[in-house]
Design a protein around this motif. Structure first.
Motif, PDB file in Angstrom:
ATOM      1  N   VAL A 159      51.092  49.263  39.610  1.00 18.09           N
ATOM      2  CA  VAL A 159      50.047  48.340  39.154  1.00 18.09           C
ATOM      3  C   VAL A 159      48.731  49.110  39.007  1.00 18.09           C
ATOM      4  CG1 VAL A 159      48.768  46.229  39.688  1.00 18.09           C
ATOM      5  CG2 VAL A 159      51.184  46.401  40.297  1.00 18.09           C
TER       6      VAL A 159
ATOM      7  N   THR B 243      36.863  44.588  45.374  1.00 19.45           N
ATOM      8  CA  THR B 243      37.113  43.145  45.352  1.00 19.45           C
ATOM      9  C   THR B 243      38.192  42.787  44.346  1.00 19.45           C
ATOM     10  OG1 THR B 243      34.768  42.795  45.860  1.00 19.45           O
ATOM     11  CG2 THR B 243      36.005  40.885  45.053  1.00 19.45           C
TER      12      THR B 243
ATOM     13  N   THR C  85      50.698  44.869  46.398  1.00 23.40           N
ATOM     14  CA  THR C  85      49.534  45.034  45.523  1.00 23.40           C
ATOM     15  C   THR C  85      48.380  44.120  45.970  1.00 23.40           C
ATOM     16  OG1 THR C  85      48.838  45.096  43.214  1.00 23.40           O
ATOM     17  CG2 THR C  85      50.340  43.319  43.825  1.00 23.40           C
TER      18      THR C  85
ATOM     19  N   MET D 174      33.806  47.099  43.501  1.00 25.81           N
ATOM     20  CA  MET D 174      35.067  47.755  43.162  1.00 25.81           C
ATOM     21  C   MET D 174      36.133  47.608  44.251  1.00 25.81           C
ATOM     22  SD  MET D 174      35.056  48.559  40.125  1.00 25.81           S
ATOM     23  CE  MET D 174      36.376  49.709  39.762  1.00 25.81           C
TER      24      MET D 174
ATOM     25  N   ASP E 225      50.386  48.789  45.058  1.00 27.02           N
ATOM     26  CA  ASP E 225      51.653  49.167  44.435  1.00 27.02           C
ATOM     27  C   ASP E 225      51.394  50.266  43.418  1.00 27.02           C
ATOM     28  OD1 ASP E 225      54.629  48.126  43.778  1.00 27.02           O
ATOM     29  OD2 ASP E 225      53.616  48.764  41.941  1.00 27.02           O
TER      30      ASP E 225
HETATM   31  N1  SAH Z   1      47.468  50.004  42.663  1.00 27.86           N
HETATM   32  C1  SAH Z   1      46.474  49.124  43.262  1.00 27.86           C
HETATM   33  C2  SAH Z   1      45.376  48.745  42.293  1.00 27.86           C
HETATM   34  C3  SAH Z   1      44.503  49.878  41.839  1.00 27.86           C
HETATM   35  S1  SAH Z   1      43.149  49.337  40.870  1.00 27.86           S
HETATM   36  C4  SAH Z   1      47.177  47.872  43.803  1.00 27.86           C
HETATM   37  O1  SAH Z   1      48.344  47.651  43.474  1.00 27.86           O
HETATM   38  O2  SAH Z   1      46.554  47.136  44.558  1.00 27.86           O
HETATM   39  C5  SAH Z   1      41.873  49.194  42.116  1.00 27.86           C
HETATM   40  C6  SAH Z   1      41.447  47.744  42.273  1.00 27.86           C
HETATM   41  O3  SAH Z   1      42.369  47.065  43.095  1.00 27.86           O
HETATM   42  C7  SAH Z   1      40.112  47.556  42.980  1.00 27.86           C
HETATM   43  O4  SAH Z   1      39.013  47.677  42.079  1.00 27.86           O
HETATM   44  C8  SAH Z   1      40.226  46.134  43.494  1.00 27.86           C
HETATM   45  O5  SAH Z   1      40.019  45.199  42.445  1.00 27.86           O
HETATM   46  C9  SAH Z   1      41.715  46.078  43.865  1.00 27.86           C
HETATM   47  N2  SAH Z   1      41.957  46.388  45.290  1.00 27.86           N
HETATM   48  C10 SAH Z   1      42.616  47.428  45.806  1.00 27.86           C
HETATM   49  N3  SAH Z   1      42.702  47.336  47.149  1.00 27.86           N
HETATM   50  C11 SAH Z   1      42.068  46.187  47.491  1.00 27.86           C
HETATM   51  C12 SAH Z   1      41.830  45.506  48.732  1.00 27.86           C
HETATM   52  N4  SAH Z   1      42.253  46.003  49.906  1.00 27.86           N
HETATM   53  N5  SAH Z   1      41.150  44.333  48.692  1.00 27.86           N
HETATM   54  C13 SAH Z   1      40.724  43.806  47.525  1.00 27.86           C
HETATM   55  N6  SAH Z   1      40.938  44.398  46.320  1.00 27.86           N
HETATM   56  C14 SAH Z   1      41.598  45.565  46.307  1.00 27.86           C
END
Ligand code: SAH
Length: 258
Positions: free
Chosen positions: A90, A227, A120, A225, A87
């Motif tokens: 977020v 996870t 998200t 990163m 999202d």
């Molecule tokens: N805007 C993104 C978040 C960005 S911060 C959202 O809403 O998902 C980036 C972090 O999101 C990563 O370090 C990890 O913790 C998480 N993340 C993003 N994609 C992911 C995925 N497919 N599986 C697990 N964690 C994920």
């Protein structure tokens, strides 16, 4: 988006956690109508190239410059989609665009600006594991790029004390592996060794991997990163099954229906 074709606009869109099936039709329509797509390199790479579409992949460290460039393109009449994973509101580009808007020239404020939500990582991970966020929860970004480490520790400590389930974004980077170790120590001290913790890596991608362990067995190297880490509240339970465990938090603070 057809009514918006005659003038520039900017949409800040979430691409979801990875799987095409988790991109909303609204985001797909915006990408179909766009003249320009701006974002961090791996996110722009998820957008199919086509004639008439200019892709602007950029480095992650220049969020505010990227936001300003996107606003200026829209002001020039371009149809701009700024992409984030998950999202956009977020820990992502939507807030950066509004920061740039607030600091920028007055004419940007007349722009047609929309935020298009996405799924998200926290919700995608939670859905894969069961329903760990079924009762009150909080989300904390463990990266200390944009805030001091002392504030992260304070928030984790108070969230554990308030007995929230906790969703942690950006748990661990190569640059600061010791930070997440300290968070795990803090959680064990506050929640005990038996509290379940979920490591959900690369959710909704071919590399997806889910692991649920008691906090006493959690190690910092179980996260990277890509996870999402979710720690249960004192109510969170594990249902063991041959097909894999289910992690869930009952709807009522008095526990599951008996
Ligand atoms: N805007 C993104 C978040 C960005 S911060 C959202 O809403 O998902 C980036 C972090 O999101 C990563 O370090 C990890 O913790 C998480 N993340 C993003 N994609 C992911 C995925 N497919 N599986 C697990 N964690 C994920």
């Amino acid at each position: 988006m057809s009514a918006r074709q005659d003038r520039g606009w900017i949409a800040i869109a979430g691409l979801g956690p990875g799987d095409e099936a988790m991109v909303t039709p609204e985001v797909t329509a915006a990408l179909d109508a766009a003249s320009d797509v701006i974002g961090y390199i791996p996110y722009v790479a998820r957008v199919a190239p086509r004639e008439g579409l200019v892709l602007h992949p950029s480095d992650n460290r220049v969020e505010l410059d990227r936001a300003a460039a996107a606003l200026e393109l829209a002001a020039q009449g371009r149809r701009v989609v700024v992409v984030s994973s998950g999202d956009p509101g977020v820990f992502a580009m939507a807030a950066a665009v509004f920061e740039a808007l607030e600091a920028g020239p007055a004419h940007w404020r007349d722009l047609d600006i929309r935020v298009l939500p996405g799924i998200t990582a926290m919700l995608a991970a939670s859905a894969r594991a069961g329903a760990p966020l079924g009762h009150d929860f909080c989300a904390i970004n463990l990266s200390d790029n944009l805030k001091p480490w002392s504030l992260i520790e304070k928030r984790v400590r108070l969230a554990a004390e308030a007995d929230f389930a906790m969703a942690f974004y950006n748990p661990r980077s190569k640059a600061r592996p010791e930070g997440f170790e300290r968070v795990l120590d803090l959680l064990r001290a506050a929640c005990g060794d038996q509290r379940p913790i979920l490591f959900a890596r690369a959710v909704a991608t071919p590399e997806e991997q889910l692991r649920i362990v008691p906090l006493g067995q959690a190690r910092a190297d179980m996260a990277d990163m890509r996870t999402m880490v979710i720690v249960g509240s004192s109510l969170t339970r594990v249902i063991e099954r041959a097909a894999g465990p289910i992690l869930y938090t009952p709807r009522s603070a008095s526990g599951p229906a008996s």
